[in-house]
Design an enzyme around this catalytic site. Structure first.
Site, PDB file in Angstrom:
ATOM      1  N   CYS A  63      -2.347   6.923  -7.914  1.00  0.00           N
ATOM      2  CA  CYS A  63      -1.632   6.353  -6.777  1.00  0.00           C
ATOM      3  C   CYS A  63      -0.875   5.087  -7.134  1.00  0.00           C
ATOM      4  CB  CYS A  63      -2.610   6.061  -5.634  1.00  0.00           C
ATOM      5  SG  CYS A  63      -3.899   4.885  -6.070  1.00  0.00           S
ATOM      6  N   CYS A 104      -4.896  11.391   0.369  1.00  0.00           N
ATOM      7  CA  CYS A 104      -4.192  11.639   1.625  1.00  0.00           C
ATOM      8  C   CYS A 104      -4.096  13.138   1.899  1.00  0.00           C
ATOM      9  CB  CYS A 104      -2.793  11.031   1.569  1.00  0.00           C
ATOM     10  SG  CYS A 104      -2.783   9.216   1.504  1.00  0.00           S
ATOM     11  N   CYS A 115      -1.218  15.384   0.403  1.00  0.00           N
ATOM     12  CA  CYS A 115      -1.137  15.461  -1.062  1.00  0.00           C
ATOM     13  C   CYS A 115      -2.457  15.857  -1.717  1.00  0.00           C
ATOM     14  CB  CYS A 115      -0.661  14.121  -1.629  1.00  0.00           C
ATOM     15  SG  CYS A 115       0.964  13.597  -1.029  1.00  0.00           S
ATOM     16  N   CYS A 169       5.944   6.608  -1.699  1.00  0.00           N
ATOM     17  CA  CYS A 169       5.013   6.703  -0.579  1.00  0.00           C
ATOM     18  C   CYS A 169       3.700   5.991  -0.904  1.00  0.00           C
ATOM     19  CB  CYS A 169       4.751   8.171  -0.239  1.00  0.00           C
ATOM     20  SG  CYS A 169       3.761   8.407   1.261  1.00  0.00           S
ATOM     21  N   CYS A 170       3.194   6.197  -2.116  1.00  0.00           N
ATOM     22  CA  CYS A 170       1.952   5.534  -2.528  1.00  0.00           C
ATOM     23  C   CYS A 170       2.135   4.017  -2.574  1.00  0.00           C
ATOM     24  CB  CYS A 170       1.502   6.042  -3.892  1.00  0.00           C
ATOM     25  SG  CYS A 170       0.825   7.712  -3.893  1.00  0.00           S
TER      26      CYS A 170
END
Length: 262
Positions: free
Chosen positions: A246, A220, A223, A134-135
């Site tokens: 990240c 985010c 998270c 996702c990062c």
């Protein structure tokens, strides 16, 4: 501050491409680190602007970002600023980014987003299944794309943030897979957390609104959680997951998986 920093070895303010690029950059970074070793963050920013042909500042507009953004605004108001909107940020961060850019008179802010996140993450739950992916999708890849054409970028990293940054220099070379080598500038490398707080207070700069609500490190929304008294400031980032970076920083061509604020 001294204005006689030597130009690139080829006598031009243009970094070469190809095999000579890293050699030229290594020389320039060594010279800059030697000449700047006893200088302030403002001097380092001046030296970066004067010696790195195409330079950008990358900012998360997070808890401590205002200090570096304020310093940069006094050195070069139209310095390109790259802000990565992962489309999963807190609403407060988006509002803060707009208000802070206006307050500091930042004239060249670009908002960076992934080109098509829905293709890889259609339901927005990739962070639950694979936070590293996702990062990469929402932050690391868009940043590397946004840095295309830039010879260097400025970060807010500091030595105190982790053991891997204990010897962080003002200037270093970054090599990322598939990208040309770039000069990375760390003007706040020697600052402590108290220095950042004092600078913000002394210059009456606006803090991110979530800092007062127990968020000393802000990423985010899915998270990031509030931090309890006595916890590490980054305890709320990827809580209960073996991850605290990240992945936007590279060393020797490898993505960094541990560390502190970018």
């Amino acid at each position: 501050m001294p204005r006689d920093h030597p130009q690139l070895p080829n006598g031009q303010k243009i970094l070469p491409e190809g095999s000579d690029r890293v050699a030229v950059m290594t020389h320039q970074v060594d010279v800059l680190n030697r000449s700047m070793r006893h200088h302030s963050a403002t001097d380092v920013l001046h030296a970066a602007v004067e010696n790195v042909p195409d330079l950008a500042l990358v900012s998360s507009f997070g808890a401590e970002s205002v200090a570096l953004l304020h310093l940069a605004s006094m050195v070069q108001r139209d310095l390109p600023v790259l802000f990565i909107d992962t489309e999963m940020l807190f609403a407060e961060t988006l509002v803060y980014q707009q208000e802070l850019s206006e307050r500091l008179g930042l004239r060249n802010v670009s908002i960076i987003r992934a080109s098509d996140p829905a293709r890889t993450d259609p339901d927005g739950t990739l962070h639950q299944r694979n936070p590293d992916a996702c990062c990469a999708l929402r932050k690391a890849v868009p940043l590397q794309q946004a840095l295309t054409g830039f010879d260097g970028w400025i970060t807010g990293r500091k030595r105190f943030q982790s053991g891997t940054r204990a010897h962080l220099p003002f200037f270093e070379i970054e090599t990322a897979p598939g990208a040309p080598a770039r000069i990375k500038v760390n003007p706040l490398a020697h600052w402590q957390a108290s220095d950042v707080a004092d600078y913000i207070d002394e210059n009456r700069l606006p803090r991110h609104p979530m800092v007062a609500r127990g968020y000393p490190s802000i990423g985010c929304a899915p998270c990031t959680s509030a931090v309890k008294p006595g916890e590490d400031p980054r305890a709320g980032r990827w809580r209960d997951i073996e991850k605290d970076e990240c992945g936007i920083h590279f060393v020797d061509g490898k993505m960094i998986r541990t560390g502190a604020n970018s």
